[in-house]
Scaffold this motif. Structure first.
Motif, PDB file in Angstrom:
ATOM      1  N   GLY A 287     -17.916 -12.413 -18.085  1.00 22.67           N
ATOM      2  CA  GLY A 287     -17.005 -13.397 -17.513  1.00 22.67           C
ATOM      3  C   GLY A 287     -16.043 -12.802 -16.507  1.00 22.67           C
ATOM      4  O   GLY A 287     -15.743 -13.411 -15.463  1.00 22.67           O
ATOM      5  N   LYS A 292     -15.031 -15.565 -13.761  1.00 21.96           N
ATOM      6  CA  LYS A 292     -14.777 -16.793 -14.507  1.00 21.96           C
ATOM      7  C   LYS A 292     -13.604 -16.632 -15.467  1.00 21.96           C
ATOM      8  O   LYS A 292     -12.979 -17.616 -15.858  1.00 21.96           O
ATOM      9  CB  LYS A 292     -16.026 -17.195 -15.297  1.00 21.96           C
ATOM     10  N   LEU A 331     -15.104 -19.700 -22.998  1.00 18.61           N
ATOM     11  CA  LEU A 331     -16.183 -19.008 -22.307  1.00 18.61           C
ATOM     12  C   LEU A 331     -16.827 -17.890 -23.111  1.00 18.61           C
ATOM     13  O   LEU A 331     -17.794 -17.280 -22.637  1.00 18.61           O
ATOM     14  CB  LEU A 331     -15.652 -18.427 -20.981  1.00 18.61           C
TER      15      LEU A 331
END
Length: 824
Positions: A287, A292, A331
């Protein structure tokens, strides 16, 4: 499709071809395969919660004498014994099942005591030749009394050995340890539970066979994973307990800690079920690399045997840790889903079972086990009593017995003559013939008589037990309680309801907002018409000072306000006595320092209230040292002790009587004044010190004495600094007049005109009704200026202040819906 066969004969080989329908062949072969997978491999039995391979492992280890008080043996030896005698499959499948039974992070109550590397959530176990195993203490309760005919035995795959069809299972293993498996056309995924809670629910169901699911869930509120963690949202759990299928979210347990003098970190100490730290680290790195996930400086795994799991996630300077954590929940596997699918075998048939069904099947199994065990013990004691009685007869006439035996030609003749002379059975005569001479002493006779008396007492107890189904069920409950005392441990998984979010806001949007906005001081305003907004303190301001807009706007009468920060969790108290936790982060921010509540959002939408009759009455601080004060329509007053509130998204702060509702709420100390105004125009005020603070579960005490048909329409808490400037606004109307047709009359009086009275008295009159008027429609007490609003939020004019305490009101130009505090 053709099938060729060769017939073995002395003549030349002749080929014979049979025509077979390929669809019939495939169907028959597939059904046989499916049956084998469902019943012999993939699905657990609802009685003992074990698959065949697990049951065979425990039985064979018990047969080998691998008890907890003895040494470990090589796992390969156990695998070999199980494969050679009971399980007609490969050694890898047997060892995989053995490993799972020994992993404390997989089973809530492990049944095998493993020695060596039995793997982790991220790595597999060592080979069977390197590890050792023996039965764990709870496994002994799974296999106990197998030698007392408590279950049926069936042949193994080659009819050379016998194996139990099901284990006695003195603990409810299926619910406690759960199960997972994939069969043909079906699958099972059952969550682990706490042994103590499951036993309590089972005992309650034994005592109350008609118990409902809600009653059972008071004992078993939800799963309890070996890894701990937090379950977010309980609706899916109830669905699973009701019909066998449901899903919920599990979260890691994370705390914000000061890792170094200048660095803050997120410390993970518990992960969702079957999620390993390496998997979490990998997802975090992916991530961060994909941009992200932002705000993370590093990830360090400090897990060891002494401290257990400890995953430290560094947070970059300037980022809010809670906002970063929200990203990680969204996430990474720090938040995971668990789907319950309770499929198990009941009487050989796969069924989807709820909580009550699972408990009922297990209880029925234990009742049958205890009944068979008692019948077996009764038969053995009767057999022994029969022999003891024969021995006593022989000892009493021992000389004659010896003479009969000596004068007999052979053993058969001696047995026959003993039966005839002393009226013995064949078993008794045979036993006497095998008797050793040293048993013919005086002490042996005393011992035999004592044994006879004990056998008679035990037979009577067993007869009494078997004669009553209630006694058997009571014994089952007692044995369950004993197992819970021996093997039960405290709950590890925290259960929480889902935190409310603003209507229409996604978790992604909230997380982004968290990262973009700092935690700044602010004041949250709740309007009298149910709108909510906030004013932020500007950088460099010493305090929060707000002003009214230059032109009066709609909805600008204030019901409640609270100084806090944009990320601090505060509470909203409703007319149903609920306190709802929420953060003001997503509230509309009023420009500058001007209060324009018309730009706010409806508080019912922001808190996602589903009941249209439930109204938010006030805002409270969860960290303040002052009690929350409530008044109800039936005249009840309550002060809630500060601090120690339940760690839930919403909870009750008062136990309301049927038909009652909260009409006012605030926070205040002992020096404040509590003010009630009733529908029949009575006003009562008394010091807050007259009301003793209580816990959230209490129902409060009498605040004001009401006349028949009257109710409280206003409850206010006045601070000492506001008493001098406070005014009392009352609006009288007729209950028979069409709504909106007659605005009624209003009066504004100084609060100082009303004398104080004692708690639970009737108060004094606040307004004299004119002809046709019978009740107050609106009442408000608070510091001036007072602001009146219509149903659309528009401002309404009120009469001049200073009216007599018990005078009549002045006619209004338009209907007044609510009255609140205006901005100074």
């Amino acid at each position: 499709m053709t099938r060729a066969t060769n017939e073995p004969t002395d003549a030349p080989i002749a080929e014979r071809i049979e025509d077979v329908d390929v669809s019939d062949e495939m169907q028959g072969s597939f059904l046989e395969y499916a049956y084998s997978v469902i019943y012999s491999r993939a699905l657990p039995d609802a009685r003992d919660g074990l698959k065949p391979v697990q049951r065979r492992i425990l039985y064979m280890m018990s047969d080998m004498g691998l008890r907890p008080d003895r040494g470990h043996v090589k796992s390969a030896r156990v695998v070999g014994e199980v494969m050679g005698k009971l399980h007609p499959h490969g050694d890898s499948a047997i060892y995989d099942a053995l490993v799972r039974l020994a992993q404390p992070f997989t089973l809530r109550v492990p049944l095998v005591d493993g020695h060596g590397n039995f793997g982790s959530l991220d790595d597999g176990p060592a080979a069977a030749r390197y590890t050792e195993a023996r039965l764990a203490a709870p496994a002994m309760s799974m296999t106990e009394h197998l030698d007392e005919d408590v279950v049926d035995f069936v042949p193994n795959y080659d009819n050379s050995h016998q194996q139990p069809e099901v284990l006695p299972a003195a603990i409810p293993n299926l619910l406690v340890n759960g199960a997972s498996g994939i069969a043909v056309g079906m699958a099972t995924n059952m969550a682990p539970h706490n042994l103590i809670e499951v036993v309590q629910a089972a005992r309650h169901l034994i005592q109350h066979p008609e118990a409902t699911l809600d009653e059972l869930m008071e004992f078993v509120p939800g799963p309890d994973f070996p890894s701990g963690g937090t379950i977010v949202g309980l609706a899916g759990i109830r669905d699973a307990y009701a019909n066998g299928r449901g899903s919920f979210k599990t979260r890691a347990r994370v705390s914000v800690e000061q890792v170094t003098a200048r660095k803050t970190g997120l410390v993970v100490t518990e992960l969702p079920y079957l999620v390993g730290p390496e998997k979490v680290i990998e997802k975090i790195k992916d991530g961060v690399n994909a941009k992200k996930i932002t705000g993370i400086s590093d990830v360090t795994d400090l897990t060891d045997r002494n401290r257990g799991l400890r995953l430290v996630i560094g947070v970059k300077t300037g980022f809010n840790p809670q906002a970063v954590l929200e990203q990680l929940y969204r996430l990474t596997p720090l938040e995971d889903s668990f789907n319950i699918n309770n499929v198990a075998l009941v009487d050989g048939q796969p069924q989807t079972l709820g909580l009550r069904d699972l408990l009922s099947v297990y209880i029925a199994h234990r009742v049958r086990v205890v009944t068979r065990r008692s019948e077996y013990r009764l038969a053995r004691r009767r057999e022994r009593l029969h022999l003891v009685e024969g021995l006593l007869i022989a000892i009493l006439d021992i000389d004659e017995v010896i003479q009969v035996i000596r004068t007999s030609d052979d053993a058969d003749a001696a047995r026959t003559r003993l039966q005839e002379v002393f009226d013995l059975s064949q078993l008794q005569a045979e036993y006497i013939l095998e008797l050793r001479l040293r048993r013919l002493t005086r002490f042996s006779r005393i011992e035999l008589e004592a044994e006879r008396d004990q056998l008679l007492a035990e037979i009577a107890q067993l007869d009494e037990l078997l004669s009553s189904d209630a006694r058997i069920r009571a014994l089952v409950a007692e044995e369950l309680g004993h197992a819970a005392e021996l093997y039960g441990t405290p709950r590890r998984t925290l259960l929480t309801e889902a935190r409310p979010q603003p209507a229409g806001a996604s978790r992604k949007a909230i997380a982004a907002a968290d990262l973009e906005h700092a935690d700044v001081p602010c004041r949250v305003f709740l309007s009298s018409t149910g709108r909510i907004a906030r004013v932020d303190r500007q950088p460099g301001d010493e305090g929060i000072a707000v002003t009214a807009p230059a032109r009066r706007s709609k909805h600008d009468a204030i019901r409640s306000s609270l100084d806090t920060t944009s990320r601090t969790e505060i509470g909203a108290v409703t007319s149903r006595g609920r306190l709802i936790r929420f953060s003001p982060l997503e509230l509309p921010v009023m420009p500058g320092n001007s209060v324009q509540l018309g730009a706010g959002v409806r508080v019912a939408e922001y808190l996602a209230l589903t009941d249209r009759d439930e109204q938010v009455l006030g805002l409270v601080s969860l960290d303040a040292a002052q009690p929350i004060v409530l008044g109800t329509a039936q005249g009840v007053v309550k002060r809630v002790s500060p601090g120690g509130y339940p760690n839930r998204p919403d909870f009750e702060v008062i136990a309301l009587k049927p038909g009652d509702r909260v009409v006012g709420v605030a926070q205040g100390g002992d020096d404040d004044e509590l003010v009630f105004v009733t529908s029949d125009a009575q006003l009562l005020h008394f010091p807050a010190s007259a009301v003793r603070p209580q816990g959230c579960a209490a129902g409060g005490m009498a605040g004001i004495k009401l006349d028949a048909g009257a109710s409280v329409i206003s409850f206010t808490v006045l601070a000492p600094d506001d008493v001098a400037s406070a005014v009392v606004v009352t609006v009288a109307a007729s209950g028979d007049t069409l709504l909106g047709a007659d605005p009624g009359t209003a009066k504004v009086s100084d609060f100082s005109e009303f004398p104080g009275k004692g708690r639970a008295t009737g108060g004094v009159r606040a307004q004299r009704f004119l002809k046709g008027q019978d009740a107050l429609s609106v009442a408000w007490v608070g510091p001036a200026p007072a602001r009146a609003l219509g149903s659309d939020g528009s401002t309404r004019n009120l009469p001049e202040g200073g009216a007599k305490r018990d005078g009549s009101g002045s006619p209004l130009e338009a209907v007044v819906q609510v009255v609140g505090r205006g901005i100074r």
